[in-house]
Design a protein around this motif. Structure first.
Motif, PDB file in Angstrom:
ATOM      1  N   ARG A 451      59.180  42.842  53.371  1.00  0.00           N
ATOM      2  CA  ARG A 451      60.136  42.210  52.474  1.00  0.00           C
ATOM      3  C   ARG A 451      60.644  43.190  51.417  1.00  0.00           C
ATOM      4  O   ARG A 451      61.823  43.182  51.050  1.00  0.00           O
ATOM      5  CB  ARG A 451      59.487  40.998  51.808  1.00  0.00           C
ATOM      6  CG  ARG A 451      60.481  40.084  51.101  1.00  0.00           C
ATOM      7  CD  ARG A 451      59.795  39.069  50.203  1.00  0.00           C
ATOM      8  NE  ARG A 451      58.567  38.527  50.751  1.00  0.00           N
ATOM      9  CZ  ARG A 451      57.727  37.791  50.028  1.00  0.00           C
ATOM     10  NH1 ARG A 451      57.988  37.546  48.741  1.00  0.00           N
ATOM     11  NH2 ARG A 451      56.617  37.327  50.575  1.00  0.00           N
ATOM     12  N   PHE A 452      59.749  44.054  50.916  1.00  0.00           N
ATOM     13  CA  PHE A 452      60.120  44.962  49.836  1.00  0.00           C
ATOM     14  C   PHE A 452      60.344  46.401  50.311  1.00  0.00           C
ATOM     15  O   PHE A 452      60.512  47.304  49.494  1.00  0.00           O
ATOM     16  CB  PHE A 452      59.044  44.951  48.747  1.00  0.00           C
ATOM     17  CG  PHE A 452      58.990  43.652  47.992  1.00  0.00           C
ATOM     18  CD1 PHE A 452      59.906  43.372  46.996  1.00  0.00           C
ATOM     19  CD2 PHE A 452      58.035  42.692  48.296  1.00  0.00           C
ATOM     20  CE1 PHE A 452      59.865  42.180  46.308  1.00  0.00           C
ATOM     21  CE2 PHE A 452      57.984  41.496  47.611  1.00  0.00           C
ATOM     22  CZ  PHE A 452      58.901  41.231  46.610  1.00  0.00           C
ATOM     23  N   GLY A 453      60.340  46.617  51.633  1.00  0.00           N
ATOM     24  CA  GLY A 453      60.611  47.945  52.139  1.00  0.00           C
ATOM     25  C   GLY A 453      59.463  48.909  51.947  1.00  0.00           C
ATOM     26  O   GLY A 453      59.691  50.093  51.648  1.00  0.00           O
ATOM     27  N   GLY A 454      58.228  48.439  52.124  1.00  0.00           N
ATOM     28  CA  GLY A 454      57.060  49.285  51.959  1.00  0.00           C
ATOM     29  C   GLY A 454      56.244  49.373  53.228  1.00  0.00           C
ATOM     30  O   GLY A 454      56.728  49.080  54.331  1.00  0.00           O
ATOM     31  N   LEU A 455      54.969  49.783  53.069  1.00  0.00           N
ATOM     32  CA  LEU A 455      54.053  49.943  54.196  1.00  0.00           C
ATOM     33  C   LEU A 455      52.761  49.203  53.902  1.00  0.00           C
ATOM     34  O   LEU A 455      52.399  49.019  52.719  1.00  0.00           O
ATOM     35  CB  LEU A 455      53.758  51.424  54.437  1.00  0.00           C
ATOM     36  CG  LEU A 455      54.956  52.312  54.817  1.00  0.00           C
ATOM     37  CD1 LEU A 455      54.540  53.776  54.792  1.00  0.00           C
ATOM     38  CD2 LEU A 455      55.513  51.933  56.177  1.00  0.00           C
ATOM     39  N   SER A 456      52.069  48.763  54.940  1.00  0.00           N
ATOM     40  CA  SER A 456      50.786  48.090  54.769  1.00  0.00           C
ATOM     41  C   SER A 456      49.823  48.592  55.834  1.00  0.00           C
ATOM     42  O   SER A 456      50.233  48.978  56.936  1.00  0.00           O
ATOM     43  CB  SER A 456      50.954  46.568  54.869  1.00  0.00           C
ATOM     44  OG  SER A 456      51.303  46.189  56.188  1.00  0.00           O
ATOM     45  N   ARG A 457      48.537  48.545  55.504  1.00  0.00           N
ATOM     46  CA  ARG A 457      47.500  48.998  56.431  1.00  0.00           C
ATOM     47  C   ARG A 457      46.167  48.438  55.966  1.00  0.00           C
ATOM     48  O   ARG A 457      46.000  48.073  54.798  1.00  0.00           O
ATOM     49  CB  ARG A 457      47.419  50.537  56.448  1.00  0.00           C
ATOM     50  CG  ARG A 457      46.692  51.092  57.674  1.00  0.00           C
ATOM     51  CD  ARG A 457      47.540  50.942  58.914  1.00  0.00           C
ATOM     52  NE  ARG A 457      46.967  51.606  60.082  1.00  0.00           N
ATOM     53  CZ  ARG A 457      46.302  50.974  61.042  1.00  0.00           C
ATOM     54  NH1 ARG A 457      46.094  49.678  60.959  1.00  0.00           N
ATOM     55  NH2 ARG A 457      45.844  51.637  62.084  1.00  0.00           N
ATOM     56  N   VAL A 458      45.209  48.331  56.902  1.00  0.00           N
ATOM     57  CA  VAL A 458      43.845  47.924  56.567  1.00  0.00           C
ATOM     58  C   VAL A 458      42.962  49.160  56.701  1.00  0.00           C
ATOM     59  O   VAL A 458      42.893  49.781  57.774  1.00  0.00           O
ATOM     60  CB  VAL A 458      43.355  46.802  57.498  1.00  0.00           C
ATOM     61  CG1 VAL A 458      41.913  46.445  57.163  1.00  0.00           C
ATOM     62  CG2 VAL A 458      44.251  45.578  57.382  1.00  0.00           C
ATOM     63  N   ARG A 459      42.292  49.519  55.602  1.00  0.00           N
ATOM     64  CA  ARG A 459      41.413  50.692  55.590  1.00  0.00           C
ATOM     65  C   ARG A 459      40.159  50.356  54.800  1.00  0.00           C
ATOM     66  O   ARG A 459      40.241  49.822  53.685  1.00  0.00           O
ATOM     67  CB  ARG A 459      42.106  51.907  54.950  1.00  0.00           C
ATOM     68  CG  ARG A 459      43.225  52.483  55.793  1.00  0.00           C
ATOM     69  CD  ARG A 459      43.945  53.578  55.029  1.00  0.00           C
ATOM     70  NE  ARG A 459      43.105  54.740  54.802  1.00  0.00           N
ATOM     71  CZ  ARG A 459      43.049  55.814  55.580  1.00  0.00           C
ATOM     72  NH1 ARG A 459      43.799  55.866  56.684  1.00  0.00           N
ATOM     73  NH2 ARG A 459      42.270  56.837  55.295  1.00  0.00           N
ATOM     74  N   LEU A 465      48.647  48.781  50.374  1.00  0.00           N
ATOM     75  CA  LEU A 465      50.099  48.638  50.346  1.00  0.00           C
ATOM     76  C   LEU A 465      50.707  49.837  49.636  1.00  0.00           C
ATOM     77  O   LEU A 465      50.161  50.328  48.638  1.00  0.00           O
ATOM     78  CB  LEU A 465      50.516  47.364  49.618  1.00  0.00           C
ATOM     79  CG  LEU A 465      50.129  46.022  50.248  1.00  0.00           C
ATOM     80  CD1 LEU A 465      50.542  44.883  49.327  1.00  0.00           C
ATOM     81  CD2 LEU A 465      50.787  45.869  51.603  1.00  0.00           C
ATOM     82  N   LEU A 466      51.845  50.286  50.150  1.00  0.00           N
ATOM     83  CA  LEU A 466      52.649  51.294  49.472  1.00  0.00           C
ATOM     84  C   LEU A 466      54.009  50.662  49.226  1.00  0.00           C
ATOM     85  O   LEU A 466      54.758  50.401  50.167  1.00  0.00           O
ATOM     86  CB  LEU A 466      52.789  52.556  50.324  1.00  0.00           C
ATOM     87  CG  LEU A 466      53.532  53.721  49.662  1.00  0.00           C
ATOM     88  CD1 LEU A 466      52.721  54.261  48.481  1.00  0.00           C
ATOM     89  CD2 LEU A 466      53.809  54.836  50.662  1.00  0.00           C
TER      90      LEU A 466
END
Length: 646
Positions: A451-459, A465-466
């Motif tokens: 939605r906000f033009g970022g990145l997500s990942r599970v670590r 989130l970026l």
């Protein structure tokens, strides 16, 4: 010859002569009187009387034949008249007038049976009447009409009120008295085996109807029955034709509407094939349906809209969505508000809202449902595309978060291919749900990042989130406010940044992790904080201590300035704090003019921000100065390292 000169022996010839001349009845009386004056004998007079009786009989028979011929001629004229294309009311008026004139009566009228009401009613009347008006209800029992129906044959009377054969009814008797009627003839109107009415002919004088007159009226009744049935069939055919024309016009209109709906639906499919988004689809729907269209997700959040919807239309969305899902068709929220379920098979994807300017036609309702179906296909396509893209984005995010990053040009190229501008300010956010399943949080984080033009990942059991943001603290609090109600339990959020270079993303992420660890060490599970908000506490309490990052965060710009410009801003800061924040005493310890210290402090303010002298910020700056000086003392080479390195 004259009657006076006729001899008695020529009486028969005289009678024939009178018949040939169609002499009136008085001429026969004059012939008998003249014969008596001539002194005829009794035998001759008897012969004359016989001749006169035969002559009068022949004359009467000829009269009846002429009358029958006249009646038949009138009946033929009537039959010809009844063949004209009248409507039913006009036809009944023609029949009653012909019936009245046929026998030279005072009035005629027709009644129709009303099986539901159990009586009859006068449908039309001809002649001067005061009581027998159109619409007058005639009781079924009693009167000539009842007798005619029961006998299925004409029924007549020379004097109605004096005739004991008739079953009298008070209502009918009152009308007969009011009209002054005496002689009445009733002819049943029958079609096949069913009687549907009665033709009445009446006179205000006592009159004996002859068999010929009765037969004539009976024939008129038969003709009237045929004409009435023809008129009824004609009227029914005309009504059927009108219905067919109306049906044809309606079918033509519906076909045109269906063609229009199909055309618009094809345009919607073309938009999907062209790769257009929800905005273009909703614009086309709003233009076609005439109103405002909005697409909502399952959380009633607006995904696309052509304008603002009234609050009344939005109020009942939550409850109406499930109802529309069950009905599998649009439902009406308000007078002008409609909601259509957006689904893909049995899966709910959201809802389509329409605020129409006018009432919707059936074709427009069908178009609304087709629009909802097309929207479901588009959302499903976007989701599938997002799933495919998310794998690529996840791999790219892993590369950004890895300490051993790939070459920067390669990372920049991949960022551009994903539509990311990593040269802008980004904030790293690390989220740890405090209980419950992590699945919903992961799905939400993926949607939130897109939605906000970022990145997500599970670590490491946490969600990373970026996001494009220059305020890590505000971003962390916003995420907590949105995610906590969704999960039903608190989340702990650590944030750091902003970073404006690709190579700074990994350190920023590490700093956000330290903030999260610091919150846990302080017993702040379920709360949020950024590196700037924690300050040196993050350095002390975090699992991974990075003195270099802390120094860089606190006074990095000042150190860089000194390094590249060979100035003494760090030394000036140390002297300033050691002198109790006095520029004058600092100038004395540095052996420079106070104005020089003032200019250096202005430069420091430009590098660190206006709030660097606030008590909490000043404490962090002093701690960073002490750590920086300690590192230089322990390892002189440390001062030459890139700031931020542990």
């Amino acid at each position: 010859m004259t009657l006076d000169s006729v001899p008695t022996q020529a009486a028969a010839l005289a009678v024939l002569e009178l018949l040939a001349k169609e002499a009136p009845a008085s001429a026969y009386d004059e012939l008998a009187a003249s014969t008596r004056r001539l002194g005829a004998s009794e035998a001759e007079l008897e012969e004359l009387r016989s001749a006169l009786e035969l002559g009068l009989a022949v004359r009467a028979q000829l009269g009846r034949r002429q009358q029958r011929e006249a009646g038949l001629s009138a009946l033929v004229d009537t039959a010809r008249d009844l063949t004209l294309p009248y409507d039913l009311d006009t036809l009944l008026k023609v029949i009653t007038r012909r019936a009245r004139l046929l026998l030279n009566l005072d009035m005629a009228y027709i009644s129709f049976h009303d099986d539901e009401a159990g009586d009859s009613y006068v449908r039309t009347a001809d002649g001067h009447a005061t009581a027998l008006t159109v619409g007058f209800r005639v009781p079924r029992e009693g009167g000539l009409g009842s007798a005619a129906r029961q006998n299925t044959a004409p029924f007549w009377t020379h004097d109605y009120m004096a005739d004991d054969r008739i079953t009298h009814h008070p209502v009918i008797d009152d009308v007969v008295r009011a009209e002054g009627l005496h002689a009445i003839l009733a002819v049943p109107l029958r079609h096949r085996e069913t009687s549907f009415g009665v033709l009445y002919s009446a006179d205000r004088d006592v009159r004996h109807f002859t068999p010929g007159e009765i037969a004539l009226m009976s024939s008129l009744g038969d003709l009237a029955t045929v004409a009435i049935e023809k008129a009824r069939l004609f009227n029914q055919a005309r009504l059927d034709i009108a219905d067919l024309e109306q049906y044809g016009a309606r079918a033509k209109s519906e076909l045109a509407a269906a063609h229009r709906v199909n055309g618009i639906h094809r345009r919607m499919i073309d938009l999907l094939l062209e790769g257009s988004g929800l905005g273009a689809l909703t614009e086309l729907a709003a233009e076609s349906l005439g109103g405002t269209v909005a697409v909502l997700d399952l959380g009633s959040r607006t995904l696309a809209a052509t304008g603002d919807l009234p609050a009344a239309d939005l109020a009942g969305v939550a409850g109406a969505t499930l109802e529309a899902q069950v009905a599998q068709e649009p439902i009406q929220l308000t007078d002008t508000g409609w909601l259509a379920p957006v689904t893909a098979g049995t899966e709910r994807l959201g809802s389509l809202l329409l605020h129409a300017t006018d009432a919707l036609s059936p074709a427009e309702l069908e178009l609304l449902q087709l629009t909802a179906g097309t929207t479901g296909v588009l959302l499903l396509m976007q989701r599938n595309t997002a799933v495919a893209e998310s794998q690529v984005r996840d791999e790219f995010f892993d590369a950004l978060l890895s300490p051993a990053q790939r070459p920067l040009p390669q990372l920049r190229d991949r960022a551009r291919s994903l539509g990311l501008d990593l040269e802008r300010a980004y904030t790293a956010v690390v989220i740890r749900p405090e209980g419950g399943s992590q699945g919903r949080a992961v799905v939400w984080a993926s949607s939130y990042a897109l939605r906000f033009g970022g990145l997500s990942r599970v670590r490491g059991g946490c969600i990373v989130l970026l996001l494009p943001s220059e305020d890590p603290g505000t971003t962390a609090r916003q995420i907590s406010r949105e995610l906590t109600p969704l999960l039903g339990h608190p989340v702990t959020v650590g944030a750091a940044g902003p970073s404006t270079r690709i190579e700074d993303i990994e350190p920023t992420y590490a700093e956000a992790v330290r903030c999260l660890n610091a919150l846990s060490a302080l017993g702040g599970s379920g709360s949020t904080a950024s590196a700037r908000e924690l300050g040196f506490l993050g350095l002390l309490l975090g699992d991974r201590h990075s003195v270099g990052d802390y120094i860089t965060h606190a006074i990095g710009p000042v150190i860089d300035y000194d390094t590249h410009r060979f100035t003494n801003l760090v030394q000036t800061l140390e002297a300033y704090f050691q002198s109790g924040s006095s520029p004058t005493y600092a100038a004395e310890s540095l052996h420079v003019h106070p104005n020089t210290v003032s200019r250096r402090l202005e430069r420091i303010t430009a590098l660190l921000g206006e709030d660097w002298q606030d008590p909490s910020r000043a404490l962090e700056v002093q701690l960073a100065l002490r750590l920086h000086r300690t590192r230089e003392t322990l390892d002189p080479a440390a001062g030459e390292e890139v700031p931020g390195r542990p």
